[in-house]
Structures are given as structure tokens and as C-alpha cells.
Design a protein around this motif. Structure first.
Motif, PDB file in Angstrom:
ATOM      1  N   UNK A 207       0.848  -1.186   0.000  1.00 44.60           N
ATOM      2  CA  UNK A 207       0.000   0.000   0.000  1.00 44.60           C
ATOM      3  C   UNK A 207       0.886   1.239   0.000  1.00 44.60           C
ATOM      4  N   UNK A 208       0.689   2.107  -1.002  1.00 44.23           N
ATOM      5  CA  UNK A 208       1.478   3.334  -1.130  1.00 44.23           C
ATOM      6  C   UNK A 208       0.669   4.577  -0.772  1.00 44.23           C
ATOM      7  N   UNK A 209      -0.530   4.382  -0.267  1.00 43.47           N
ATOM      8  CA  UNK A 209      -1.388   5.519   0.050  1.00 43.47           C
ATOM      9  C   UNK A 209      -0.780   6.308   1.221  1.00 43.47           C
ATOM     10  N   UNK A 210      -0.799   7.621   1.105  1.00 41.03           N
ATOM     11  CA  UNK A 210      -0.239   8.484   2.145  1.00 41.03           C
ATOM     12  C   UNK A 210      -0.962   8.265   3.465  1.00 41.03           C
ATOM     13  N   UNK A 211      -0.204   8.128   4.527  1.00 39.44           N
ATOM     14  CA  UNK A 211      -0.780   7.921   5.846  1.00 39.44           C
ATOM     15  C   UNK A 211      -1.045   6.479   6.186  1.00 39.44           C
ATOM     16  N   UNK A 212      -0.735   5.551   5.287  1.00 33.04           N
ATOM     17  CA  UNK A 212      -1.000   4.134   5.519  1.00 33.04           C
ATOM     18  C   UNK A 212       0.278   3.308   5.433  1.00 33.04           C
ATOM     19  N   UNK A 213       1.328   3.806   6.055  1.00 35.08           N
ATOM     20  CA  UNK A 213       2.589   3.066   6.090  1.00 35.08           C
ATOM     21  C   UNK A 213       2.388   1.770   6.871  1.00 35.08           C
ATOM     22  N   UNK A 214       2.844   0.673   6.296  1.00 35.77           N
ATOM     23  CA  UNK A 214       2.713  -0.616   6.974  1.00 35.77           C
ATOM     24  C   UNK A 214       1.428  -1.348   6.677  1.00 35.77           C
ATOM     25  N   UNK A 215       0.541  -0.769   5.873  1.00 35.18           N
ATOM     26  CA  UNK A 215      -0.708  -1.433   5.498  1.00 35.18           C
ATOM     27  C   UNK A 215      -0.506  -2.209   4.192  1.00 35.18           C
ATOM     28  N   UNK A 216      -1.415  -3.133   3.922  1.00 37.69           N
ATOM     29  CA  UNK A 216      -1.299  -4.006   2.746  1.00 37.69           C
ATOM     30  C   UNK A 216      -2.673  -4.215   2.115  1.00 37.69           C
ATOM     31  N   UNK A 217      -2.692  -4.145   0.774  1.00 41.09           N
ATOM     32  CA  UNK A 217      -3.920  -4.483   0.048  1.00 41.09           C
ATOM     33  C   UNK A 217      -4.043  -5.998  -0.024  1.00 41.09           C
ATOM     34  N   UNK A 218      -5.229  -6.520   0.251  1.00 41.70           N
ATOM     35  CA  UNK A 218      -5.477  -7.964   0.243  1.00 41.70           C
ATOM     36  C   UNK A 218      -6.612  -8.275  -0.724  1.00 41.70           C
ATOM     37  N   UNK A 219      -6.331  -9.171  -1.687  1.00 38.35           N
ATOM     38  CA  UNK A 219      -7.348  -9.581  -2.660  1.00 38.35           C
ATOM     39  C   UNK A 219      -7.450 -11.101  -2.608  1.00 38.35           C
ATOM     40  N   UNK A 220      -8.596 -11.620  -2.191  1.00 38.64           N
ATOM     41  CA  UNK A 220      -8.811 -13.065  -2.070  1.00 38.64           C
ATOM     42  C   UNK A 220      -9.567 -13.573  -3.294  1.00 38.64           C
ATOM     43  N   UNK A 221      -9.020 -14.617  -3.910  1.00 38.63           N
ATOM     44  CA  UNK A 221      -9.621 -15.200  -5.119  1.00 38.63           C
ATOM     45  C   UNK A 221      -9.913 -16.668  -4.871  1.00 38.63           C
ATOM     46  N   UNK A 222     -10.841 -17.193  -5.657  1.00 38.74           N
ATOM     47  CA  UNK A 222     -11.218 -18.602  -5.525  1.00 38.74           C
ATOM     48  C   UNK A 222     -11.720 -19.112  -6.872  1.00 38.74           C
ATOM     49  N   UNK A 223     -11.973 -20.416  -6.952  1.00 36.89           N
ATOM     50  CA  UNK A 223     -12.538 -21.022  -8.165  1.00 36.89           C
ATOM     51  C   UNK A 223     -13.260 -22.292  -7.777  1.00 36.89           C
ATOM     52  N   UNK A 224     -14.167 -22.706  -8.640  1.00 38.92           N
ATOM     53  CA  UNK A 224     -14.874 -23.971  -8.424  1.00 38.92           C
ATOM     54  C   UNK A 224     -13.923 -25.143  -8.623  1.00 38.92           C
ATOM     55  N   UNK A 225     -14.299 -26.292  -8.108  1.00 36.98           N
ATOM     56  CA  UNK A 225     -13.418 -27.475  -8.154  1.00 36.98           C
ATOM     57  C   UNK A 225     -13.066 -27.867  -9.577  1.00 36.98           C
ATOM     58  N   UNK A 226     -14.025 -27.890 -10.461  1.00 38.87           N
ATOM     59  CA  UNK A 226     -13.802 -28.366 -11.822  1.00 38.87           C
ATOM     60  C   UNK A 226     -13.731 -27.238 -12.835  1.00 38.87           C
ATOM     61  N   UNK A 227     -13.338 -26.042 -12.400  1.00 40.46           N
ATOM     62  CA  UNK A 227     -13.296 -24.911 -13.307  1.00 40.46           C
ATOM     63  C   UNK A 227     -12.015 -24.121 -13.104  1.00 40.46           C
ATOM     64  N   UNK A 228     -11.527 -23.514 -14.189  1.00 35.65           N
ATOM     65  CA  UNK A 228     -10.365 -22.639 -14.117  1.00 35.65           C
ATOM     66  C   UNK A 228     -10.768 -21.169 -14.079  1.00 35.65           C
ATOM     67  N   UNK A 229     -12.062 -20.901 -13.974  1.00 36.64           N
ATOM     68  CA  UNK A 229     -12.544 -19.527 -13.916  1.00 36.64           C
ATOM     69  C   UNK A 229     -12.314 -18.971 -12.509  1.00 36.64           C
ATOM     70  N   UNK A 230     -11.512 -17.932 -12.439  1.00 34.13           N
ATOM     71  CA  UNK A 230     -11.158 -17.336 -11.141  1.00 34.13           C
ATOM     72  C   UNK A 230     -12.136 -16.208 -10.824  1.00 34.13           C
TER      73      UNK A 230
END
Length: 264
Positions: free
Chosen positions: A59-82
């Protein structure tokens, strides 16, 4: 970027190359919600469980030193669609975060209340018990109303009174406070409060432990003091010889006459 497998993740969960490789997709979704100038390089990919991976970006936003952007992804068992589960800004170990919220009633300190301020106690405050009760079982709202009516009818004066826990808390607070036995003032005192003529004893459970100072010249006048407390205004305090004021010098009488003064 590196792969991190948290302890909470299943050790039998296979590495998901499809989700681990979805860094660009995670960044694309993130940039749809925040400015590009606020997002830095990818820093980690955490395998949360089977078919669930979280990508982290600096995270490069001013005033947020030490913070982190988190993006959680998933997919179905039999699919490659994220697909994306959530986008969150999380604090790291070095992040500056707001202090833990403390309710207003817990932030009040002696001396904070001004004229007109109210500080009602909770109905189940453990420091208080009904003056008159039907037993030890917990009381519902109707039973509490009956207790208060009985107390009023009996003329007890108070609907509730201090519980044993309330007495113990007060005693500990007074013992540890400015009127306790361990303060510098008490340690340097010539004698303790229990032998002072200005001490007004309390009644009830605390009679053998505390009293009220009634010496208008003392620092603790009008305050609760432990019997082991003390100060220099003790009723039997005496000055030592070296502490007593020096007696005034004898008067000097001028015996010179005006004639004698002219001859000098």
C-alpha cells in the motif's frame, strides 16, 4: 512475490497454480476500487485453503505506512474460472492503527464530571446489590421493580447498596491511592493516621482499615485515608530541637546621649 502457507491452512491442500497465477486479475480488480498510485508491487500469495488464495500488494497511500492491500480469489473445483471474494486493506505489524475503543463510561476519571453531567450505572453493576432481596437467584425486570418498591415501602432509604465486590474494589482503590500507606508522604510521616486525633473512623466493613481526615491543615482533609497512612500534620507531631525556630535575640538598648554622640 512469494507463496506463504499459513498454519491455519490444511497441510493436505494441494498448491493451486491457477489461483496463484491470478496476480494480474487480482491487481486489475484492486485498481477498479483504488487509485493506481496507491498500489505497489505484489508482496505475497497466501494459500488459505483448498481453492482459496489471497494476493497481497504493498500500500502506497499516504498515511497508511505498513498497510497491505489484500485480494482473495477462488474457483470452483472443476473450473479454471477465477472469481474474486473480497478486497480489503489490512494493517501490518508496523501499521499505525486507531487505539482500541474504550466506552465513555470506562474513560471517566475522578474530576471529569461537570455540573449537570449524568453517569448512570448499569442495572447489573456488580458493585451494587439490592437493599432488600428475595434470594440469591438472578432477578428479572419485574422482580427488580418489586424489590425497589419493597425497599421504598420499608423506608430503607436506598434501593441498592454496595456489594462485597464493590467494597473490595473501593478498598483496593483507596489503599493504592494518595491516601494509602505506601505514598512518599506516608513513608516520611512521624506517625500513622490510626493514632491521629483528627481521624474520623468509618463504620461497617471498612472501619478497621480506613477513616476520613478532618484536619483542615492537612493535604488529605475531607478524604478517605488508610489507617496506615500518615502526614506531617499528625495531631501528636512534635518538632525536634533542631527543627524548632531559634529564639529572638535580646533587645539592645542605646545608652548614648546626644553629647556623647558628638564626641565620637
Amino acid at each position: 512475490m512469494h507463496l506463504v502457507t499459513p498454519r491455519s491452512a490444511s497441510t493436505t491442500a494441494p498448491s493451486d497454480t491457477v489461483l496463484l497465477g491470478a496476480v494480474d486479475l487480482a491487481r486489475e480488480v484492486l485498481l477498479e476500487q483504488v487509485d493506481a498510485t496507491d498500489v505497489g508491487a505484489a508482496t505475497a500469495a497466501v494459500l488459505e485453503g483448498e481453492h482459496v488464495v489471497t494476493h497481497y500488494f504493498a500500500c502506497l497511500r499516504a498515511g497508511y505506512v505498513g498497510w497491505t492491500w489484500s485480494v482473495t480469489v477462488t474457483r470452483a473445483v472443476d473450473s479454471d474460472l477465477v472469481t474474486v471474494d473480497e478486497v480489503v486493506l489490512l494493517p501490518g505489524e508496523d501499521a499505525i492503527i486507531a487505539p482500541q475503543w474504550v466506552p465513555y463510561k470506562d474513560r471517566i476519571r475522578p474530576g471529569d464530571l461537570s455540573p449537570g453531567d449524568l453517569l448512570p450505572v448499569e442495572e447489573d453493576d456488580p458493585r451494587l446489590v439490592p437493599t432488600y432481596s428475595f434470594g440469591d437467584d438472578p432477578l428479572d425486570a419485574d422482580a427488580k421493580a418489586q424489590v425497589r418498591q419493597v425497599a421504598k415501602d420499608l423506608g430503607l432509604g436506598r434501593v441498592r447498596t454496595l456489594s462485597p465486590e464493590g467494597i473490595d474494589l473501593a478498598a483496593q482503590r483507596w489503599h493504592d491511592g494518595d491516601g494509602g500507606p505506601d505514598t512518599p508522604l506516608a513513608q516520611s510521616a512521624p506517625a500513622k493516621c490510626f493514632s491521629c486525633g483528627f481521624l474520623l473512623r468509618l463504620s461497617g466493613h471498612l472501619a478497621e482499615t480506613f477513616g476520613v481526615c478532618a484536619n483542615g491543615n492537612a493535604n488529605d482533609d475531607g478524604r478517605v485515608v488508610a489507617l496506615g497512612h500518615g502526614c506531617g500534620a499528625h495531631s501528636e507531631a512534635q518538632l525536634s530541637k533542631k527543627q524548632q525556630p531559634l529564639p529572638p535575640a535580646e533587645h539592645a538598648h542605646d545608652t548614648l546621649t546626644s553629647d556623647e554622640l558628638e564626641t565620637l
